[in-house]
Design a protein around this motif. Structure first.
Motif, PDB file in Angstrom:
ATOM      1  N   THR A 103       0.825  -1.219   0.000  1.00  0.00           N
ATOM      2  CA  THR A 103       0.000   0.000   0.000  1.00  0.00           C
ATOM      3  C   THR A 103       0.853   1.260   0.000  1.00  0.00           C
ATOM      4  N   GLU A 104       2.128   1.146   0.327  1.00  0.00           N
ATOM      5  CA  GLU A 104       2.988   2.319   0.375  1.00  0.00           C
ATOM      6  C   GLU A 104       4.135   2.155  -0.615  1.00  0.00           C
ATOM      7  N   LYS A 105       4.562   3.305  -1.170  1.00  0.00           N
ATOM      8  CA  LYS A 105       5.688   3.302  -2.101  1.00  0.00           C
ATOM      9  C   LYS A 105       6.978   3.617  -1.360  1.00  0.00           C
ATOM     10  N   TYR A 106       8.086   3.220  -1.978  1.00  0.00           N
ATOM     11  CA  TYR A 106       9.389   3.623  -1.475  1.00  0.00           C
ATOM     12  C   TYR A 106       9.525   5.126  -1.625  1.00  0.00           C
ATOM     13  N   VAL A 190      17.292  10.082  -7.349  1.00  0.00           N
ATOM     14  CA  VAL A 190      16.675   8.872  -6.800  1.00  0.00           C
ATOM     15  C   VAL A 190      17.246   8.638  -5.408  1.00  0.00           C
ATOM     16  N   VAL A 191      16.347   8.370  -4.397  1.00  0.00           N
ATOM     17  CA  VAL A 191      16.823   8.067  -3.040  1.00  0.00           C
ATOM     18  C   VAL A 191      16.760   6.550  -2.819  1.00  0.00           C
ATOM     19  N   ASN A 197      16.338  -0.833  -1.483  1.00  0.00           N
ATOM     20  CA  ASN A 197      15.395  -0.607  -2.586  1.00  0.00           C
ATOM     21  C   ASN A 197      15.174   0.888  -2.795  1.00  0.00           C
ATOM     22  N   PHE A 198      14.552   1.215  -3.921  1.00  0.00           N
ATOM     23  CA  PHE A 198      14.341   2.625  -4.296  1.00  0.00           C
ATOM     24  C   PHE A 198      13.115   2.720  -5.207  1.00  0.00           C
ATOM     25  N   ASN A 199      12.660   3.956  -5.379  1.00  0.00           N
ATOM     26  CA  ASN A 199      11.508   4.263  -6.254  1.00  0.00           C
ATOM     27  C   ASN A 199      12.029   5.022  -7.466  1.00  0.00           C
ATOM     28  N   ASP A 200      12.133   4.299  -8.584  1.00  0.00           N
ATOM     29  CA  ASP A 200      12.607   4.949  -9.811  1.00  0.00           C
ATOM     30  C   ASP A 200      11.465   5.272 -10.780  1.00  0.00           C
TER      31      ASP A 200
END
Length: 748
Positions: A103-106, A190-191, A197-200
């Motif tokens: 339900t949540e993004k990086y 990008v963090v 992991n990361f949100n690209d």
């Protein structure tokens, strides 16, 4: 547990397999079927199958993508698949979402890196790691970041810098080198979190440019070519003069339609030529060229102007033809209906006569007269005929369009003027001259009516005595003049001018010289037709004659105007009228109904048995409204009776049948008893008398009455009225103030 057995517990939590209850502490079964085929009910939530089951008998597992009691819930949209009992994601999450619930993004940066500075080959960026600039899950902690970039026009993947640790500061400054001169790049960051992991997917980016020199003072040597609807623009391409100058990507060509309103069209091309199509014919356009560099536009060229050729339909409006201070000139004005036309327009003005209003309302055939007007929207049309209507056409001279017969047409009428035409002597009616009288007739030549120049109002006549050089002037609407009391045996000169509403023209006159004969009897005076009887075809004549002692009779001549030779004549004795004792009366019968007659009355004597000078009158036998009775007055007033008297009307205009008396009470001593109405009273006329009287009875003492008397033929006259107040019972005699005359008249 038996099928459909009610479980007395709350069911609102999604429990694992073989569990139920508000805290999922209950166990459904020790068998492999677990909670299958069991129905759970509460008073608050009703009944449902256990988590993971659905169907009428709770024996069907939830379909893919659903979970929970009765399978009413859907798996999270970011789950690949979920547990049918609890909804927990068991097939992994979609990219950038965090297990187990997906339900949540990086985390990602809300604001992209901000520009600090740039030069010809590098940029410096400020990256913010403040808490309010980090979106996404708070469960994961960002530890590292990486700058990504590429040319703004590129569709390939981002280039990347080295991964760096965020550190203790909320801001990091990054410099990106080896960039191209004057080029726009897109930058992002990008963090990377503590689990690696990361949100690209949610990279927010912004574009910045490296510096370059924008060329200045470019001479484009711009040239324009045009026709009616197209303009072709050509120029010389710019060649770089400095290695640091920005690259020319293309050229912007600006076509300005209206500078004040900033209406324009912009086109881009990498060529040195551009065509603008479907333009407005006859419009002046401004053209400007600017080289577009990677760092923006250069200074534009000067404005160059070009006017397209005139072609096709040109609309005009507000065509008016007005008179000015002349009766032979019309001032013509018009407006272009298209304000976009700037080219000089030449107009063909056509005009021709449509109606001579001095003649009639009929249209006339005439030829067009043409004049050409250059680049103006007004002109004067000269040398026109007064009191004449013209058809006027205004046609722009253009190619590719022919104006229809009714397009751009307006009517104009000149004002009236004095005539340029003299009357013509009527030779069919010879001049009649005796010792004291001259009768001269003329006519207006209808074939030359266009020279009348106005509405004929009559004739201006000057009679000059050539013996003593005195002259008399008169006006008439008739086409004849009769002079009496002339000097016998005297030379006269008569001048007759046609007169319009603007007067007469002294240069156009009918000249008639004549000489009177020896003395004759004078004509009768005050000749009038005082009564007409259409039924009996009879009229009554009345006249005065001062030389009574010489007269032994009168000759009466009746001549219908439409029949010049059908003259009726009779001779009568000189008998005075009974109604007008100082005047003469007679009747003429067997006349034609509704016919215009001329009556002549000639006094005759022993010396002049055929009559002296005639007195004449022109009339129509049709009857009309009579005159009202004259001199109405009260001759006797009592308490209940009033006698009124009046004179016979001067003109009946018909057969006098009776008088109508109307009585109206307008005030009373006893106001409550006012105001009584009276029936209309009528006094029959059996003979013509100088005066008539009538007594009104049954009146009230002390009341004021409005009494009106009307003459009655087949028509009614206006009413002549007086106010009369009856006497009170105690009054001994009528006071003069109790009777007042009202000289006003009222139409019946």
């Amino acid at each position: 547990m038996a099928q459909n057995q009610l479980i007395p517990t709350l069911v609102y939590k999604e429990c694992n397999k073989n569990k139920f209850g508000s805290d999922c502490s209950g166990t459904c079964s020790t068998r492999e079927t677990f909670c299958q085929r069991m129905l759970f009910c509460t008073s608050r939530y009703g009944c449902s199958c256990a988590s993971g089951y659905t169907g009428q008998f709770c024996d069907q597992k939830c379909p893919l993508g659903t979970y929970g009691r009765d399978c009413q819930k859907k798996c999270g949209e970011n789950c690949n698949s979920c547990d049918i009992y609890t909804g927990v994601c068991i097939g992994g999450c979609k990219n950038n979402f965090i297990l187990p619930n997906c339900t949540e993004k990086y985390p990602w940066l809300i604001t992209p890196p901000q520009l600090v500075s740039s030069d010809y080959n590098s940029v410096k960026l400020n990256v913010s790691f403040e808490i309010n600039n980090i979106a996404g899950s708070k469960q994961k902690t960002p530890l590292y970041y990486q700058i990504v970039y590429k040319q703004a026009t590129s569709t390939s993947n981002f280039d990347i810098l080295d991964i760096k640790k965020i550190g203790d500061s909320n801001y990091n400054i990054e410099k990106i080198d080896n960039l191209l001169l004057g080029t726009e790049y897109t930058f992002g960051a990008v963090v990377i979190t503590n689990d690696g992991n990361f949100n690209d997917e949610d990279i927010n980016t912004k574009s910045y440019k490296t510096q370059c020199l924008i060329p200045k003072n470019i001479d484009y040597r711009l040239k324009l070519a045009k026709d009616a609807k197209n303009i072709t623009v050509t120029w010389e391409k710019y060649n770089k003069k400095d290695i640091l100058e920005c690259e020319i990507k293309n050229y912007m060509i600006k076509l300005i339609f209206n500078q004040k309103k900033n209406l324009h069209e912009v086109a881009y091309t990498s060529s040195n030529k551009y065509d603008f199509y479907n333009l407005v014919p006859g419009h002046t356009y401004a053209v400007q060229v600017s080289a577009i560099t990677t760092f923006g536009p250069t200074e534009p060229s000067d404005l160059y102007y070009e006017t397209t050729d005139v072609q096709g339909y040109i609309s005009i409006r507000n065509i008016t033809a007005n008179t000015i201070d002349s009766d032979t000139i019309l001032h013509l004005t018009w407006d272009l209906n298209n304000d976009d036309i700037d080219a000089p327009i030449t107009y063909m003005i056509k005009y021709k006569i449509n109606r001579h209003y001095s003649c009639s309302r009929r249209t006339v055939d005439s030829n067009w007269t043409k004049i050409v007007i250059d680049n103006k929207t007004e002109c004067n049309i000269l040398d026109l005929i007064p009191n004449t209507q013209y058809i006027i056409k205004v046609e722009p001279i253009t190619t590719g369009y022919t104006y229809g017969p009714n397009e751009n047409t307006v009517f104009g009428k000149t004002t009236t003027s004095t005539p340029s035409l003299a009357p013509v002597l009527d030779v069919s009616q010879p001049i009649y001259v005796n010792n004291q009288t001259a009768l001269i007739k003329w006519y207006v030549d209808k074939e030359k009516c266009n020279k009348l120049n106005g509405i004929v109002t009559g004739f201006h006549i000057v009679l000059k005595n050539l013996m003593d050089m005195t002259q008399t002037v008169k006006e008439t609407e008739e086409t004849a003049v009769e002079y009496t009391n002339l000097n016998p045996t005297t030379d006269y000169e008569l001048r007759v001018y046609i007169k319009t509403d603007k007067g007469f023209n002294v240069n156009y006159a009918l000249l008639v010289p004549f000489k009177t004969k020896s003395k004759y009897l004078p004509p009768v005076e005050e000749l009038s037709v005082y009564k007409k009887n259409p039924k009996s075809r009879e009229i009554g004549l009345r006249w005065n004659y001062r030389n009574d002692t010489e007269v032994n009779g009168f000759i009466i001549q009746a001549n219908p105007d439409s029949q010049k030779t059908n003259v009726k004549q009779k001779t009568i004795e000189p008998l005075k009228c009974k109604a007008w004792p100082t005047m003469y009366c007679t009747t003429v019968d067997n006349l034609t109904r509704s016919t215009q007659y001329t009556i002549k009355v000639l006094a005759k004597s022993v010396d002049y048995p055929s009559g002296g000078l005639p007195g004449s009158i022109n009339f129509n036998t049709m009857d009309g409204s009579p005159d009202e009775p004259k001199n109405i007055k009260a001759i006797c007033v009592d308490t209940k009776n009033v006698t009124i008297e009046w004179d016979i009307p001067w003109v009946f205009n018909g057969a006098l049948n009776s008088f109508i008396i109307n009585v109206e009470e307008i005030s009373a001593v006893d106001a409550d008893s006012c105001c009584a109405s009276f029936p209309v009273m009528e006094l029959q006329v059996t003979e013509e008398l100088p005066t008539y009287n009538y007594t009104i009875n049954d009146l009230k003492p002390g009341s004021t009455y409005l009494i009106g008397v009307m003459s009655k033929t087949s028509w009614y006259s206006q009413a002549n009225k007086i106010h009369v107040t009856t006497l009170l019972d105690t009054a001994a005699e009528m006071l003069p103030s109790e009777v007042s005359e009202d000289n006003s008249t009222e139409t019946n």
